[in-house]
Motif scaffolding. Sequence first.
Motif, mmCIF file in Angstrom:
data_model
loop_
_atom_site.group_PDB
_atom_site.id
_atom_site.type_symbol
_atom_site.label_atom_id
_atom_site.label_comp_id
_atom_site.label_asym_id
_atom_site.label_seq_id
_atom_site.Cartn_x
_atom_site.Cartn_y
_atom_site.Cartn_z
ATOM 1 N N LEU A 82 -18.709 17.496 3.006
ATOM 2 C CA LEU A 82 -18.505 16.275 2.147
ATOM 3 C C LEU A 82 -18.248 15.056 3.081
ATOM 4 N N ARG A 83 -18.343 14.975 4.588
ATOM 5 C CA ARG A 83 -17.933 13.878 5.236
ATOM 6 C C ARG A 83 -18.972 12.931 5.041
ATOM 7 N N ALA A 84 -20.259 13.291 4.837
ATOM 8 C CA ALA A 84 -21.281 12.130 4.874
ATOM 9 C C ALA A 84 -21.132 11.415 3.527
ATOM 10 N N ALA A 85 -20.802 12.264 2.316
ATOM 11 C CA ALA A 85 -20.861 11.594 1.041
ATOM 12 C C ALA A 85 -19.697 10.714 0.954
ATOM 13 N N VAL A 86 -18.633 11.005 1.429
ATOM 14 C CA VAL A 86 -17.253 10.328 1.610
ATOM 15 C C VAL A 86 -17.560 9.029 2.331
ATOM 16 N N GLU A 87 -18.049 9.229 3.630
ATOM 17 C CA GLU A 87 -18.003 7.924 4.437
ATOM 18 C C GLU A 87 -19.264 7.135 4.135
ATOM 19 N N ALA A 88 -20.228 7.723 3.246
ATOM 20 C CA ALA A 88 -21.325 6.604 2.694
ATOM 21 C C ALA A 88 -20.780 5.475 2.012
ATOM 22 N N GLU A 89 -19.549 5.832 1.003
ATOM 23 C CA GLU A 89 -18.878 5.011 0.061
ATOM 24 C C GLU A 89 -17.581 4.577 0.631
ATOM 25 N N ALA A 90 -17.404 4.723 1.946
ATOM 26 C CA ALA A 90 -16.012 4.275 2.474
ATOM 27 C C ALA A 90 -15.984 3.023 3.372
ATOM 28 N N GLU A 91 -14.947 2.285 3.356
ATOM 29 C CA GLU A 91 -14.779 1.250 4.364
ATOM 30 C C GLU A 91 -14.019 1.335 5.538
ATOM 31 N N ALA A 92 -14.505 1.354 6.659
ATOM 32 C CA ALA A 92 -13.809 1.864 7.947
ATOM 33 C C ALA A 92 -12.692 0.772 8.242
ATOM 34 N N LEU A 93 -11.542 0.899 8.620
ATOM 35 C CA LEU A 93 -10.637 0.190 9.246
ATOM 36 C C LEU A 93 -10.862 -0.125 10.525
ATOM 37 N N MET A 94 -11.066 -1.383 10.762
ATOM 38 C CA MET A 94 -11.371 -1.766 12.297
ATOM 39 C C MET A 94 -10.180 -2.150 13.020
ATOM 40 N N ALA A 95 -9.511 -3.007 12.445
ATOM 41 C CA ALA A 95 -8.304 -3.466 13.344
ATOM 42 C C ALA A 95 -7.291 -3.791 12.273
ATOM 43 N N VAL A 96 -5.990 -4.002 12.493
ATOM 44 C CA VAL A 96 -4.763 -4.574 11.637
ATOM 45 C C VAL A 96 -4.127 -5.811 12.517
ATOM 46 N N GLN A 97 -3.957 -6.885 11.932
ATOM 47 C CA GLN A 97 -3.427 -7.924 12.513
ATOM 48 C C GLN A 97 -2.045 -7.990 11.784
ATOM 49 N N LEU A 98 -0.795 -8.177 12.539
ATOM 50 C CA LEU A 98 0.492 -8.156 12.144
ATOM 51 C C LEU A 98 1.096 -9.617 12.415
ATOM 52 N N TYR A 99 1.881 -10.032 11.458
ATOM 53 C CA TYR A 99 2.383 -11.382 11.369
ATOM 54 C C TYR A 99 3.831 -11.430 11.280
ATOM 55 N N PHE A 100 4.558 -12.279 11.710
ATOM 56 C CA PHE A 100 5.948 -12.450 11.292
ATOM 57 C C PHE A 100 5.786 -13.964 10.586
ATOM 58 N N GLU A 101 6.039 -13.775 9.005
ATOM 59 C CA GLU A 101 5.722 -14.966 8.133
ATOM 60 C C GLU A 101 4.167 -15.377 8.618
ATOM 61 N N THR A 102 3.808 -16.523 9.053
ATOM 62 C CA THR A 102 2.599 -16.802 9.342
ATOM 63 C C THR A 102 2.174 -16.937 11.016
ATOM 64 N N GLN A 103 3.029 -16.454 11.569
ATOM 65 C CA GLN A 103 2.795 -16.166 13.140
ATOM 66 C C GLN A 103 2.171 -15.173 13.534
ATOM 67 N N LEU A 104 1.301 -15.163 14.233
ATOM 68 C CA LEU A 104 0.471 -13.857 14.406
ATOM 69 C C LEU A 104 1.165 -13.221 15.705
ATOM 70 N N LEU A 105 1.697 -11.757 15.470
ATOM 71 C CA LEU A 105 2.289 -11.109 16.450
ATOM 72 C C LEU A 105 1.403 -10.607 17.251
ATOM 73 N N GLY A 106 -0.018 -10.022 16.861
ATOM 74 C CA GLY A 106 -0.957 -9.164 17.649
ATOM 75 C C GLY A 106 -2.054 -8.481 16.858
ATOM 76 N N THR A 107 -2.929 -8.029 17.433
ATOM 77 C CA THR A 107 -3.912 -7.396 16.701
ATOM 78 C C THR A 107 -3.875 -5.788 17.313
ATOM 79 N N LEU A 108 -3.973 -4.823 16.231
ATOM 80 C CA LEU A 108 -4.085 -3.323 16.649
ATOM 81 C C LEU A 108 -5.478 -3.007 16.326
ATOM 82 N N ASP A 109 -6.104 -2.832 17.611
ATOM 83 C CA ASP A 109 -7.644 -2.174 17.466
ATOM 84 C C ASP A 109 -7.529 -0.587 17.322
ATOM 85 N N VAL A 110 -7.958 -0.082 16.191
ATOM 86 C CA VAL A 110 -7.696 1.421 15.925
ATOM 87 C C VAL A 110 -8.642 2.109 16.917
ATOM 88 N N ALA A 111 -9.740 1.486 17.310
ATOM 89 C CA ALA A 111 -10.451 2.226 18.108
ATOM 90 C C ALA A 111 -10.019 2.754 19.263
#
Length: 520
Positions: free
Chosen positions: A60-89
């Motif tokens: 089922l992997r192809a069927a699942v991933e055909a409809e899924a959205e891949a997480l590319m990166a995560v940005q983490l903030y302290f309030e509105t201050q960017l602390l950094g970006t996590l590249d999941v690759a």
Amino acid sequence: MASIDVLVAGAGPTGLTMACELRRFGLTVRVVDPAPRTTEHSKALVVHARTREVFEAMGLRAAVEAEAEALMAVQLYFETQLLGTLDVARFGPDVPRPVFLDQSATERILAEHLGHLGGAVDRGLRLLSFRDEGSQVVATIGGDEGRTESVTARWLVGCDGSHSAVRHGLGLPFEGSAYEDMFDQADLKIRWDRPPGLGCGFLRPAGLVVFAPLPRGRYRIIAMGGDGHGPEPTLEMFQKLADELVPGAVLYDPEWILRFRLHHRMVPKMGVGSVFLAGDAAHIHSPAGGQGMNTGIQDAFNLAWKLAMVARGAARPELLATYDAERLPVARRTLEMTDRLFRGATSRRTMMLRKLIVRAGLRSRALQQRMARRMSQTGVSYRESPAVIDARSWPRRSPKAGDRAPAAMLRAGDATVSLHALVASEAKMTLLLMHGSSRSQALAIAGRELAEKWGRSLVVRDLVLGTGDAETLGDPSGAVVRGWRVRAPELVLLRPDGHIAVRAPLARIEVLRAYAARWF
């Protein structure tokens, strides 16, 4: 009505995975669920790397991933201050990035797959009562119109959620409590300048806020919502929040807005006699890390092959006791981890300390990889299980018995095949004869001996460093032979769920004989 192998109560992702796997292995299965159809809401979203392997094993992997959205990166903030970006690759090839998929789509794909396997969900029916008679379970099911029916099954599996009738019927406590804070959630579209697949997390004194990418160009926003005494969440409320955190973003076209309270609870055991619990029927926790649905699917993946082997006489009934021995500690560790993550991310008392911790974590590749293995569930191990043995001399370098076998692509004739898909192809153990760069005649003789005695429980495959041939699996990249630190001809017994049951050098073949005699 004739007796069946398994009655499954509940047709969420866990129950559907259980039913699909049991049908794939040839068992007779009946699934009942009171809901008239699969869910229409997004609900559980994250599909982690280990669950992607399960879907691959199921085809089922192809069927699942055909409809899924891949997480590319995560940005983490302290309030509105960017602390950094996590590249999941950056996590590496053995920990593929997670993807997001609406639970409604996951359930639809699994239900359609169950239909292709000759199964179906009996909707509008719920489990009313049952009794375990030792050799069989006799259950009463019924619908809202008052009609009841008796079902006899060899086993009953409760995948019927946090209000599980199966758990209540067993008299098991659901130990734990509710968190104090309420949460507000909205699934909607956002007009902004950020790239697709980007997640955002905002630490702030008023509480955590998360933006997660969904399929079809949508986002999920989750925000701490206080004690629940205020007004119900609205699109305008979420727009005001977005104005504070990401000025210029325009929220529109909401599909689902709700407020909810979170719980953390689990059972003291996941199996009693001929009755088992899986998924939310056995454990619930905060959504931190997206563990819930994935853990339930892994429960089903662990139990299904064991039921199948015992049902056709290829394994002793004692194998079923290893389900509780293996999955209950996983549920406990998952609850503890998600509780720590949840409390750490939502505590209003240690904001500056959390800011420093997050910033340090974004700079540590090793810490990120450790967390990725835990979150992705590729790091789940059953080293303490009574059904795993590592007979190598010390030091025993990874991977060890009980660990998930690292992902690898192997050559099988002219084709390339995933190691995990290969071992999951049938409800048998796979004995890999690891020859190294040259074939060992003594190892081949040992494999034939084991196959002749336990052939209905065992598939024996030769693995060589290189491309292999028509009768031999090839390891062209050396990912298995070198990555597994194989020093001499070795016997590796893999379970259908991709975990290592036994590692033993050829000189310790008696360990394999004793293992097979005990469990097969």
